[in-house]
Design a protein around this motif. Structure first.
Motif, PDB file in Angstrom:
ATOM      1  N   TYR A  93       0.851  -1.194   0.000  1.00 59.60           N
ATOM      2  CA  TYR A  93       0.000   0.000   0.000  1.00 59.60           C
ATOM      3  C   TYR A  93       0.883   1.239   0.000  1.00 59.60           C
ATOM      4  N   ASP A  94       0.480   2.225  -0.784  1.00 54.31           N
ATOM      5  CA  ASP A  94       1.197   3.498  -0.913  1.00 54.31           C
ATOM      6  C   ASP A  94       0.129   4.593  -0.928  1.00 54.31           C
ATOM      7  N   LEU A  95      -0.106   5.203   0.236  1.00 53.67           N
ATOM      8  CA  LEU A  95      -1.244   6.099   0.428  1.00 53.67           C
ATOM      9  C   LEU A  95      -0.775   7.522   0.713  1.00 53.67           C
ATOM     10  N   PRO A  96      -1.647   8.503   0.533  1.00 51.85           N
ATOM     11  CA  PRO A  96      -1.281   9.892   0.827  1.00 51.85           C
ATOM     12  C   PRO A  96      -0.880  10.070   2.293  1.00 51.85           C
ATOM     13  N   PRO A  97      -0.127  11.119   2.594  1.00 44.90           N
ATOM     14  CA  PRO A  97       0.318  11.354   3.971  1.00 44.90           C
ATOM     15  C   PRO A  97      -0.854  11.492   4.945  1.00 44.90           C
ATOM     16  N   ALA A  98      -0.606  11.113   6.177  1.00 44.22           N
ATOM     17  CA  ALA A  98      -1.580  11.340   7.249  1.00 44.22           C
ATOM     18  C   ALA A  98      -1.647  12.831   7.565  1.00 44.22           C
TER      19      ALA A  98
ATOM     20  N   GLU B  68       5.204  12.620   4.671  1.00 40.49           N
ATOM     21  CA  GLU B  68       5.626  11.413   3.961  1.00 40.49           C
ATOM     22  C   GLU B  68       4.425  10.536   3.635  1.00 40.49           C
ATOM     23  N   ARG B  69       4.477   9.890   2.502  1.00 43.94           N
ATOM     24  CA  ARG B  69       3.420   8.964   2.119  1.00 43.94           C
ATOM     25  C   ARG B  69       3.395   7.775   3.069  1.00 43.94           C
ATOM     26  N   ARG B  70       2.209   7.275   3.311  1.00 43.75           N
ATOM     27  CA  ARG B  70       2.009   6.125   4.187  1.00 43.75           C
ATOM     28  C   ARG B  70       2.188   4.851   3.366  1.00 43.75           C
ATOM     29  N   GLN B  71       3.127   4.008   3.790  1.00 35.87           N
ATOM     30  CA  GLN B  71       3.408   2.786   3.039  1.00 35.87           C
ATOM     31  C   GLN B  71       3.512   1.596   3.994  1.00 35.87           C
ATOM     32  N   TYR B  72       3.141   0.448   3.462  1.00 37.92           N
ATOM     33  CA  TYR B  72       3.174  -0.801   4.228  1.00 37.92           C
ATOM     34  C   TYR B  72       3.468  -1.923   3.247  1.00 37.92           C
TER      35      TYR B  72
END
Length: 294
Positions: free
Chosen positions: A118-123, A128-132
């Motif tokens: 997952y590569d999501l917009p920053p919180a 920084e982008r949210r990644q898992y």
């Protein structure tokens, strides 16, 4: 790049690999690899210690986030290459928005390739982008890396349908002049095996496009004898068919964390580490690679 998510590949390469932060069918219970027994064989082989570890986003079985504890547990494996699963990169408060992939690489003086699922917009209030996803740590040079797509059911969609998504990591390593492909995977966790079965087909398609020694590690979310994993055994062999259970960490009841190898790889030993730094136990395999140039 075959089946690769190009954007994720180049982002991870730029942040990880290029920025070396601190410097016939076989049953699943029968590994085809055997220890090398002669001096001549030994001189033609290259030793490599490989591990797989689901790090539970840096939280132990106690659900307390402690990346120092995670790093200590990984360090204790004394592995040359480690496939990691459940890796947070600026994901959310559960891991203090830490870039776990590069933090662990820095503490362990290893190279890293991170492959986000997952590569999501920053919180909110973060940049920084949210990644898992998954990662591979290596003491050896990474000469190529790809973040492949396999079929997934998204955990970020309230009504998911099976669809291609990234997060199947592959690196090509140069180990004393020998090229080896290492893959880190995290298969679907649901009781229904349908998606896992499709993921096995997807992974085998990717592996078939590579030649030479191959090592697939990961959290399979199924024991090696599960029917949906059956197609793996032939192209690959389970490195630890008599291995111990790996999940949950304190009193494990399942062996779902697996190291598997292609016929060019000899297994000389395996073990699981007893640690509660995650909710999984890591698995370590000592291997010999048949010499093959880059």
């Amino acid at each position: 790049m075959k089946h690769a998510n190009r954007l994720s590949v180049y982002r991870s390469l730029a942040a990880g690999v290029l920025a070396f932060v601190a410097l016939g069918a076989t049953a699943p219970g029968v590994a085809t690899a055997r220890p090398s027994t002669t001096a001549g064989q030994a001189t033609r082989s290259v030793p490599l210690r490989v591990a797989t570890y689901n790090i539970h986003a840096g939280a132990g079985e106690d659900n307390v986030f402690d990346l120092d504890r995670t790093a200590d547990a990984v360090r204790a494996l004394h592995a040359d290459v480690i496939g990691l699963q459940e890796v947070d990169v600026h994901w959310d408060a559960r891991s203090n928005f830490t870039d776990e992939a590069h933090e662990l690489a820095a503490r362990l003086h290893m190279r890293v390739f991170f492959a986000p699922i997952y590569d999501l917009p920053p919180a909110p209030e973060h940049t920084e982008r949210r990644q898992y996803g998954v990662a591979i740590l290596s003491r050896h040079p990474i000469v190529r890396a790809e973040n492949h797509e396999i079929t997934r059911l998204s955990t970020q969609d309230p009504n998911p349908v099976p669809a291609p998504a990234p997060g199947f990591a592959e690196v090509t390593l140069r180990v004393r002049g020998t090229a080896v492909h290492v893959y880190s995977t995290h298969l679907d966790y649901r009781a229904d095996p349908t998606v896992r079965r499709t993921q096995v087909d997807d992974m085998l398609g990717i592996l078939a496009e590579d030649s030479g020694p191959k090592i697939l590690v990961g959290d399979f979310n199924a024991e090696p004898g599960a029917p949906e994993l059956a197609k793996l055994w032939g192209p690959l062999a389970d490195a630890a068919p008599q291995g111990g259970k790996t999940y949950p960490a304190i009193t494990p009841v399942k062996r779902i964390d697996v190291v598997s190898v292609s016929p060019e790889v000899t297994v000389t030993g395996t073990h699981e580490e007893e640690t509660a730094a995650s909710d999984h136990r890591p698995v370590v395999a000592d291997l010999l690679l048949r010499r093959r140039g880059i």
